[in-house]
Design a protein around this motif. Sequence first.
Motif, short mmCIF file in Angstrom:
data_model
loop_
_atom_site.label_atom_id
_atom_site.label_comp_id
_atom_site.label_asym_id
_atom_site.label_seq_id
_atom_site.Cartn_x
_atom_site.Cartn_y
_atom_site.Cartn_z
N CYS A 1 13.06 14.13 7.47
CA CYS A 1 11.97 14.84 6.77
C CYS A 1 12.00 16.33 7.08
CB CYS A 1 10.62 14.25 7.19
SG CYS A 1 10.30 12.57 6.59
N THR A 2 12.25 16.68 8.35
CA THR A 2 12.33 18.10 8.74
C THR A 2 13.51 18.78 8.06
OG1 THR A 2 11.35 17.56 10.90
CG2 THR A 2 12.49 19.67 10.70
N GLN A 3 14.62 18.08 8.02
CA GLN A 3 15.82 18.64 7.39
C GLN A 3 15.60 18.91 5.91
OE1 GLN A 3 19.32 16.19 7.87
NE2 GLN A 3 20.27 17.05 6.04
N ILE A 4 15.02 17.94 5.21
CA ILE A 4 14.77 18.11 3.78
C ILE A 4 13.80 19.26 3.54
CG2 ILE A 4 13.78 17.02 1.72
CD1 ILE A 4 14.71 14.33 2.83
N TYR A 5 12.77 19.35 4.37
CA TYR A 5 11.75 20.38 4.19
C TYR A 5 12.34 21.79 4.30
CZ TYR A 5 7.37 22.94 4.80
OH TYR A 5 6.32 23.82 4.65
N HIS A 6 13.30 21.97 5.21
CA HIS A 6 13.84 23.31 5.47
C HIS A 6 15.12 23.60 4.69
CE1 HIS A 6 10.97 24.36 8.58
NE2 HIS A 6 11.14 23.18 9.13
N GLU A 7 15.61 22.67 3.91
CA GLU A 7 16.84 22.90 3.14
C GLU A 7 16.63 23.99 2.10
OE1 GLU A 7 19.24 18.65 3.20
OE2 GLU A 7 17.99 19.18 1.50
N GLN A 8 17.66 24.77 1.90
CA GLN A 8 17.64 25.81 0.87
C GLN A 8 18.90 25.69 0.04
OE1 GLN A 8 17.22 29.54 2.95
NE2 GLN A 8 15.01 29.29 3.22
N PRO A 9 18.79 25.71 -1.28
CA PRO A 9 19.96 25.56 -2.14
C PRO A 9 20.82 26.80 -2.13
CG PRO A 9 18.03 26.07 -3.45
CD PRO A 9 17.54 25.90 -2.04
N PRO A 10 22.14 26.65 -2.29
CA PRO A 10 23.02 27.82 -2.34
C PRO A 10 22.81 28.59 -3.64
CG PRO A 10 24.24 25.85 -2.86
CD PRO A 10 22.88 25.40 -2.42
N ARG A 11 23.07 29.88 -3.59
CA ARG A 11 22.93 30.71 -4.79
C ARG A 11 24.17 30.52 -5.67
NH1 ARG A 11 21.75 36.87 -3.83
NH2 ARG A 11 19.76 35.93 -3.21
N ILE A 12 23.95 30.31 -6.93
CA ILE A 12 25.04 30.12 -7.88
C ILE A 12 25.29 31.42 -8.62
CG2 ILE A 12 25.82 28.86 -9.92
CD1 ILE A 12 24.14 26.52 -9.02
N VAL A 13 26.54 31.88 -8.57
CA VAL A 13 26.89 33.11 -9.26
C VAL A 13 27.85 32.80 -10.39
CG1 VAL A 13 26.55 34.54 -7.23
CG2 VAL A 13 28.80 33.55 -7.66
N HIS A 14 27.81 33.59 -11.44
CA HIS A 14 28.65 33.37 -12.61
C HIS A 14 29.83 34.34 -12.56
CE1 HIS A 14 25.71 30.80 -14.70
NE2 HIS A 14 24.84 31.52 -14.01
N SER A 15 31.01 33.79 -12.65
CA SER A 15 32.21 34.61 -12.72
C SER A 15 32.82 34.49 -14.11
CB SER A 15 33.23 34.16 -11.67
OG SER A 15 33.66 32.84 -11.93
N SER A 16 33.85 35.27 -14.37
CA SER A 16 34.48 35.24 -15.70
C SER A 16 35.21 33.95 -15.95
CB SER A 16 35.46 36.41 -15.83
OG SER A 16 36.43 36.35 -14.79
N SER A 17 35.64 33.28 -14.90
CA SER A 17 36.42 32.05 -15.08
C SER A 17 35.56 30.80 -15.08
CB SER A 17 37.47 31.94 -13.96
OG SER A 17 36.83 31.95 -12.69
N ALA A 18 34.62 30.72 -14.17
CA ALA A 18 33.81 29.50 -14.07
C ALA A 18 32.57 29.80 -13.25
CB ALA A 18 34.61 28.38 -13.42
#
Length: 250
Positions: free
Chosen positions: A133-150
């Motif tokens: 529960c503690t782990q889920i609460y503090h999780e943060q998603p990675p930032r998704i960046v857009h490149s020219s290829s994918a």
Amino acid sequence: MNQAKTIVGPLDRVKILFQASNPQFAKYTGSWFGVVTAMRDINRQSGVSGLFRGHSATLLRIFPYAAIKFLAYEQIRAILIPSKQHETRLRRFFSGAFAGVTSVFVTYPLEVVRVRLAFETKEVGRSSLRSICTQIYHEQPPRIVHSSSAVAIAAVPPVPRSGLINFYRGFSSTLAGMLPYAGMSFLTHDTAGDWLRLPALAPYTTTANPKNADAPPILRYWAELLAGGFAGLVSQTASYPFEVIRRRMQ
């Protein structure tokens, strides 16, 4: 219902491992006997308790889930179907669907915890219910960046978003799957009950209502089990693709 969940607990854990593509058990997914082989490996590595990993969260969830679902169904059904003349299959479907959505929204955090516990296969340093529960609460998603290829996941500081919202990860696919699941479940159960009460079958499948002679006859226990089992088969099949998506997102 708790007894039923306990009986199928080992199968439920293997299903989660397969649906979430656990690397350790991915090799079993293409085999007819993959479920049996996976259960045997879990038992050899972790003992019988390993087959019930995450079951504690299931037991915590199932009582409020079932109670809210059936309570909500009766209330919503009374609004959508105020009389026998208003009773249609579509109204039955939406009564069950809205009741299912209500119960899932309230108990969904425990579902996420259960999946995380069941997915974990490490032998040393296993997570407890509290630590998950503690782990889920503090999780943060990675930032998704857009490149020219994918589209790529970059090694940059994550977007701050922790807290209770993490316990509703995958809820959108759950919502999409719950509509056909709960709707088909109640619709199929009520329809199967109507079939079992047909004059040709009623002498074998029903018994008189002792409290109200004018009320519809009561299904015998085996006929009720048959209707419930058929409803579960149809509803689970209708919503299964959404369940696979949900497991991957959780």
